[in-house]
Design a protein around this motif. Sequence first.
Motif, short mmCIF file in Angstrom:
data_model
loop_
_atom_site.label_atom_id
_atom_site.label_comp_id
_atom_site.label_asym_id
_atom_site.label_seq_id
_atom_site.Cartn_x
_atom_site.Cartn_y
_atom_site.Cartn_z
N LYS A 170 96.45 153.14 42.95
CA LYS A 170 96.92 151.67 42.53
C LYS A 170 98.09 151.99 41.49
O LYS A 170 99.13 151.59 41.48
N SER A 171 97.40 152.67 40.49
CA SER A 171 98.49 152.86 39.44
C SER A 171 99.50 153.94 39.71
O SER A 171 100.65 153.70 39.20
N THR A 172 99.46 154.69 40.79
CA THR A 172 100.41 155.72 41.33
C THR A 172 101.55 154.71 41.72
O THR A 172 102.78 155.22 41.55
N GLY A 189 90.98 155.59 42.07
CA GLY A 189 91.65 156.76 42.55
C GLY A 189 92.14 156.52 43.91
O GLY A 189 92.70 157.72 44.45
N ASP A 222 101.77 166.01 31.40
CA ASP A 222 100.63 165.98 32.11
C ASP A 222 99.91 167.40 31.87
O ASP A 222 98.77 167.50 31.80
P1 ADP Z 1 94.00 154.07 40.81
O1 ADP Z 1 94.96 153.76 39.94
O2 ADP Z 1 93.82 153.78 42.24
O3 ADP Z 1 92.58 154.54 40.17
P2 ADP Z 1 95.36 156.37 40.33
O4 ADP Z 1 96.59 156.23 41.12
O5 ADP Z 1 95.32 156.49 39.02
O6 ADP Z 1 94.19 155.52 41.20
O7 ADP Z 1 95.12 157.97 40.99
C1 ADP Z 1 95.31 158.33 42.35
C2 ADP Z 1 95.00 159.78 42.60
O8 ADP Z 1 96.11 160.73 41.91
C3 ADP Z 1 93.73 160.16 42.05
O9 ADP Z 1 93.22 161.16 42.86
C4 ADP Z 1 93.96 160.58 40.93
O10 ADP Z 1 93.11 161.86 40.21
C5 ADP Z 1 95.62 161.40 41.02
N1 ADP Z 1 96.28 161.36 39.87
C6 ADP Z 1 96.43 160.51 38.97
N2 ADP Z 1 97.33 160.69 37.98
C7 ADP Z 1 97.45 161.99 38.11
C8 ADP Z 1 98.38 162.94 37.38
N3 ADP Z 1 99.13 162.52 36.22
N4 ADP Z 1 98.60 164.04 37.69
C9 ADP Z 1 97.93 164.39 38.91
N5 ADP Z 1 96.94 163.82 39.65
C10 ADP Z 1 97.00 162.36 39.37
#
Ligand code: ADP
Length: 585
Positions: free
Chosen positions: A385-387, A382, A120
């Motif tokens: 969900k992906s997290t 944001g 990252d």
């Molecule tokens: P969604 O899938 O719901 O759109 P994410 O899970 O991608 O949301 O992101 C949740 C939060 O974590 C967001 O604020 C995003 O900016 C942050 N984020 C996502 N991936 C990373 C990463 N690799 N490093 C730092 N922050 C991240």
Amino acid sequence: MSHCRAIEIVRDMQVFIRVFPYVRRYPLLAFATLFCALMGTLMVVVFPAVTQQIVDQVIGKNRPELLLPLVGLGFAAFFAQNLLNSLRIIFNNHFEQHVIFDLRSELYAHIQKLPLHWFDNRATGDIMTRLVEDVTSVERVLIDGIEQGTVAILQIVIVSALMMTYSPLLTLAALSPIPLLAAGAMAYTLTARSRYRRQRKAVSELNSLLHDNIAGIRQIKTYTSEEREHIRFDATSNKVRKETLTVMRAWAFYQPGMEFLSSAGLLMVAGFGTSQVLGGRMEIGALVAFFVLVRYLYEPVGRLHQLNQIFQSGRAAGDRVFEIMDAETEEDEGAGALCEPIRGHVVYQNVSFSYDPKLPVLDDIQIEVPVGSMVALVGPTGAGKSTIVNLLVRFYEFTSGGITIDGVPLRSMSRRHLRHNIAVVTQESFLFNGTTAENLRIGKPDASEDEMWEALRAANAVDFIRRLPEGLHTPLGERGVKLSVGEKQRLSIARALLKNPPILILDEATASVDTSTEKLIQEALDHLMEKRTSFVIAHRLSTVRHADQILVLERGRITERGRHEELLSHGGLYAELCRSSLIEK
Ligand code: ADP
């Protein structure tokens, strides 16, 4: 200052110490290289002796019959010297390439094991520069260091000893610039590190920018930002120019400066030598031989300076290579532990997580997904969900709480075993450069053609693959056929079907495709989700409707949960999302 110097010297040694294990693997090549180098060096004693004999005996004592044998001897010595040189270069090249290969291979293996958060924070171009260019520089430190360094020092010792036999006084005159040369080399070395570091960094920045801009060329074109990007490129490229010039400027003063000192030594020999001959204390032949020898004395000194340059650039590159080697890899702490077949009962218990300690991303997440059921994650971008799914494949490690699969804590399973049991189908289906079959076999390396066709059939991908010129064996990607978004997606669904894991993570594409393609993809997904525990990051009503449970996420918290009808009647965010078409009909 002296403390700093001590640290610098220790750092120098570190690159040596770290490269040494790679070099040690090839003792035979190392020996052959060194042997040829030493034998070649020994040949330098012949020519001065031949010259002396020609002047004193052939000319001085008028013995022409000696001329041919003496010239013949000189010829043989030069021939042997250069033949040995050829062999040395061949051995040395093999030696170098072996070491570079090993170092690169280990670095690559290490990079693959680094956790995602490491990637990252790094530019792809920078990693590539380190792997491709810096590795070469590092290896040269040791191989060229040992070979050229040893040979040069040996030559200086042999030639000085030989000079002593002609005239100790003249030898002292010839050696007098050496302390100054050493001081010059020291000064250059001590200041070179930062110059080379800045240069390597600038090159890396240029590679990173280039990599980024080529990957993003579509954006650059659509935003017509070519000019702005060109300015940015030139600015970075200019940095490389400036830093390279700084390195070269130092060299431009250093190298001729050292050359000048050597020439001064030559003049001292001329002055002292002539007065010795005039005073009858030296034969003229000895003086001529001495002149030839002095050249052989300063030439390796020059080579040592070149070596110093290789060293300084290698040291800067070494820092960059070993910084990666020292980065902590994902430890597979559960490796060899539990490899029971997974059924797919997933539980998240009070899970919290943040990428950056200051910014919490998930807060107190509770989820239970029974075997074979489907959970849909919805919510604004944001929300996290992906997290949530990233934690399940252990791309990132949750900060507190616990996740279990079939009652077994995630952290007591090996990552390999875990990932073997989960398929991830992302929005942007990534295909590697390779054939369709190769891309499918990532899912199952030993898949037969029949199995592949079966997966393609279930993924509604048979028609377009049949139409490809070489079917399953058509190259795809950058160097082959380009597929449409919908086609790529069905191919990655087929890949997941071949893998056939109990758990599925699906990031539904937001990009609109036409209704008939949509239908084909939906059918393919239905096949894929059948009898699997599925986590779907959902954007479509047709998907959420079927979900066994829907979780609505807002700023890292689950704010609503239930089935479609329940949530609609509840009138919260979900109902709002449906109304405003954020979930597509
Ligand atoms: P969604 O899938 O719901 O759109 P994410 O899970 O991608 O949301 O992101 C949740 C939060 O974590 C967001 O604020 C995003 O900016 C942050 N984020 C996502 N991936 C990373 C990463 N690799 N490093 C730092 N922050 C991240």
